[in-house]
Design a protein around this motif. Structure first.
Motif, short mmCIF file in Angstrom:
data_model
loop_
_atom_site.label_atom_id
_atom_site.label_comp_id
_atom_site.label_asym_id
_atom_site.label_seq_id
_atom_site.Cartn_x
_atom_site.Cartn_y
_atom_site.Cartn_z
N TYR A 76 14.36 -9.13 37.68
CA TYR A 76 14.52 -10.14 36.64
C TYR A 76 13.31 -11.07 36.54
CZ TYR A 76 16.01 -13.42 40.31
OH TYR A 76 16.08 -14.22 41.41
N GLY A 77 12.53 -11.21 37.60
CA GLY A 77 11.31 -12.02 37.53
C GLY A 77 10.30 -11.39 36.59
N ASN A 78 10.17 -10.08 36.66
CA ASN A 78 9.28 -9.36 35.76
C ASN A 78 9.78 -9.46 34.32
OD1 ASN A 78 7.05 -7.71 35.15
ND2 ASN A 78 8.35 -5.91 35.14
N PHE A 79 11.10 -9.42 34.16
CA PHE A 79 11.69 -9.56 32.83
C PHE A 79 11.37 -10.94 32.24
CE2 PHE A 79 15.20 -10.93 30.09
CZ PHE A 79 15.12 -9.96 29.11
N ILE A 80 11.46 -11.97 33.07
CA ILE A 80 11.12 -13.33 32.60
C ILE A 80 9.66 -13.38 32.16
CG2 ILE A 80 10.81 -15.73 33.35
CD1 ILE A 80 13.30 -15.31 35.15
N THR A 81 8.77 -12.78 32.95
CA THR A 81 7.35 -12.76 32.61
C THR A 81 7.10 -12.04 31.29
OG1 THR A 81 6.78 -12.77 34.96
CG2 THR A 81 5.06 -12.08 33.44
N VAL A 82 7.73 -10.90 31.10
CA VAL A 82 7.55 -10.14 29.86
C VAL A 82 8.13 -10.90 28.67
CG1 VAL A 82 8.22 -8.02 28.66
CG2 VAL A 82 7.42 -7.91 31.01
N THR A 83 9.25 -11.59 28.87
CA THR A 83 9.85 -12.37 27.80
C THR A 83 8.95 -13.52 27.38
OG1 THR A 83 12.07 -11.80 28.57
CG2 THR A 83 11.90 -13.70 27.12
N VAL A 84 8.37 -14.21 28.35
CA VAL A 84 7.42 -15.30 28.04
C VAL A 84 6.22 -14.73 27.29
CG1 VAL A 84 5.85 -17.00 29.04
CG2 VAL A 84 8.19 -16.81 29.90
N SER A 85 5.74 -13.57 27.73
CA SER A 85 4.61 -12.92 27.05
C SER A 85 4.96 -12.61 25.60
CB SER A 85 4.25 -11.64 27.80
OG SER A 85 3.23 -10.95 27.15
N PHE A 86 6.17 -12.09 25.37
CA PHE A 86 6.60 -11.78 24.01
C PHE A 86 6.67 -13.03 23.15
CE2 PHE A 86 10.11 -11.73 20.97
CZ PHE A 86 9.64 -10.75 20.11
N VAL A 87 7.22 -14.11 23.69
CA VAL A 87 7.35 -15.35 22.91
C VAL A 87 5.97 -15.88 22.53
CG1 VAL A 87 8.10 -17.75 23.04
CG2 VAL A 87 9.62 -15.95 23.81
N ILE A 88 5.03 -15.85 23.47
CA ILE A 88 3.68 -16.31 23.17
C ILE A 88 3.03 -15.42 22.12
CG2 ILE A 88 1.35 -16.59 24.12
CD1 ILE A 88 2.69 -17.55 26.71
N LEU A 89 3.15 -14.11 22.27
CA LEU A 89 2.58 -13.18 21.31
C LEU A 89 3.20 -13.37 19.92
CD1 LEU A 89 0.66 -10.80 20.87
CD2 LEU A 89 2.54 -9.29 21.47
N ALA A 90 4.51 -13.52 19.86
CA ALA A 90 5.18 -13.73 18.58
C ALA A 90 4.73 -15.03 17.93
CB ALA A 90 6.70 -13.73 18.78
N PHE A 91 4.55 -16.08 18.74
CA PHE A 91 4.10 -17.37 18.19
C PHE A 91 2.68 -17.25 17.64
CE2 PHE A 91 2.02 -21.52 18.71
CZ PHE A 91 2.82 -22.27 17.88
N VAL A 92 1.80 -16.57 18.36
CA VAL A 92 0.42 -16.40 17.89
C VAL A 92 0.39 -15.58 16.61
CG1 VAL A 92 -1.81 -15.34 18.46
CG2 VAL A 92 -0.63 -16.73 20.16
N ILE A 93 1.16 -14.51 16.55
CA ILE A 93 1.21 -13.70 15.33
C ILE A 93 1.77 -14.50 14.16
CG2 ILE A 93 2.32 -11.69 14.26
CD1 ILE A 93 1.97 -10.27 16.95
N PHE A 94 2.81 -15.31 14.43
CA PHE A 94 3.37 -16.17 13.39
C PHE A 94 2.29 -17.11 12.85
CE2 PHE A 94 5.13 -20.42 12.54
CZ PHE A 94 5.85 -20.14 11.40
N GLN A 95 1.51 -17.71 13.74
CA GLN A 95 0.45 -18.63 13.30
C GLN A 95 -0.61 -17.89 12.49
OE1 GLN A 95 0.46 -21.91 13.44
NE2 GLN A 95 2.42 -21.87 14.48
N MET A 96 -0.95 -16.66 12.90
CA MET A 96 -1.95 -15.89 12.16
C MET A 96 -1.45 -15.56 10.76
SD MET A 96 -3.31 -13.42 15.23
CE MET A 96 -3.94 -12.20 14.12
N VAL A 97 -0.20 -15.13 10.65
CA VAL A 97 0.37 -14.79 9.33
C VAL A 97 0.43 -16.04 8.46
CG1 VAL A 97 2.48 -14.04 8.16
CG2 VAL A 97 1.63 -12.77 10.13
N LYS A 98 0.80 -17.15 9.06
CA LYS A 98 0.86 -18.42 8.33
C LYS A 98 -0.53 -18.79 7.79
CE LYS A 98 2.54 -23.11 9.02
NZ LYS A 98 3.10 -24.06 9.98
N LEU A 99 -1.56 -18.61 8.61
CA LEU A 99 -2.93 -18.91 8.20
C LEU A 99 -3.38 -17.99 7.07
CD1 LEU A 99 -5.60 -20.46 8.70
CD2 LEU A 99 -6.20 -18.63 10.28
#
Length: 139
Positions: free
Chosen positions: A82-105
């Motif tokens: 589950y520690g690895n799952f938490i790490t991957v989930t945080v990675s996904f959230v950061i990636l999704a946020f960056v992509i959201f910002q790029m699309v917004k721009l």
């Protein structure tokens, strides 16, 4: 020969090339985000919660304790990492946020582009011919 020609036409379209470039850049960007999460974000979060390393959090399914490192625990039997799952989930959230910002721009830049000027009105040929006739009759 027909299928080869169709395939060449398909590949030479701009959309396929753009998609290929996007996939390659996306894979490289994913590695950057993985490094950001694994090397910067998760150590900070681990430090905040007491210096714990999330990558070694697991629940053993073979009844052994959690005293082993995750890699050794996986060799010894099944684990729920589950520690690895938490790490991957945080990675996904950061990636999704960056992509959201790029699309917004990109959307903001598209709105900022001025609308193309309308083409000058072209008078149909029959109207021009009627005008010439009218002008000729006036003389």
């Amino acid at each position: 020969m027909g299928m080869l020609h169709e395939f060449k036409t398909f590949i030479s379209r701009g959309n396929v090339v753009d998609l290929a470039v996007g996939v390659i850049i996306g894979a490289a960007f994913g590695k950057i985000v993985d490094s950001l999460v694994g090397d910067i974000v998760m150590p900070i979060i681990g430090r905040i919660v007491g210096g714990l390393d999330f990558s070694n959090y697991y629940i053993p399914l073979n009844g052994q304790g959690t005293h082993l490192v995750l890699a050794e625990a996986k060799k010894a039997g099944g684990v729920i990492a589950y520690g690895n799952f938490i790490t991957v989930t945080v990675s996904f959230v950061i990636l999704a946020f960056v992509i959201f910002q790029m699309v917004k721009l990109v959307n903001a830049l598209r709105k900022a582009e001025p609308a193309p000027e309308p083409a000058p009105e072209v008078t149909p040929e029959d109207v021009l011919l009627l005008r010439e006739i009218r002008d000729a009759l006036r003389k």
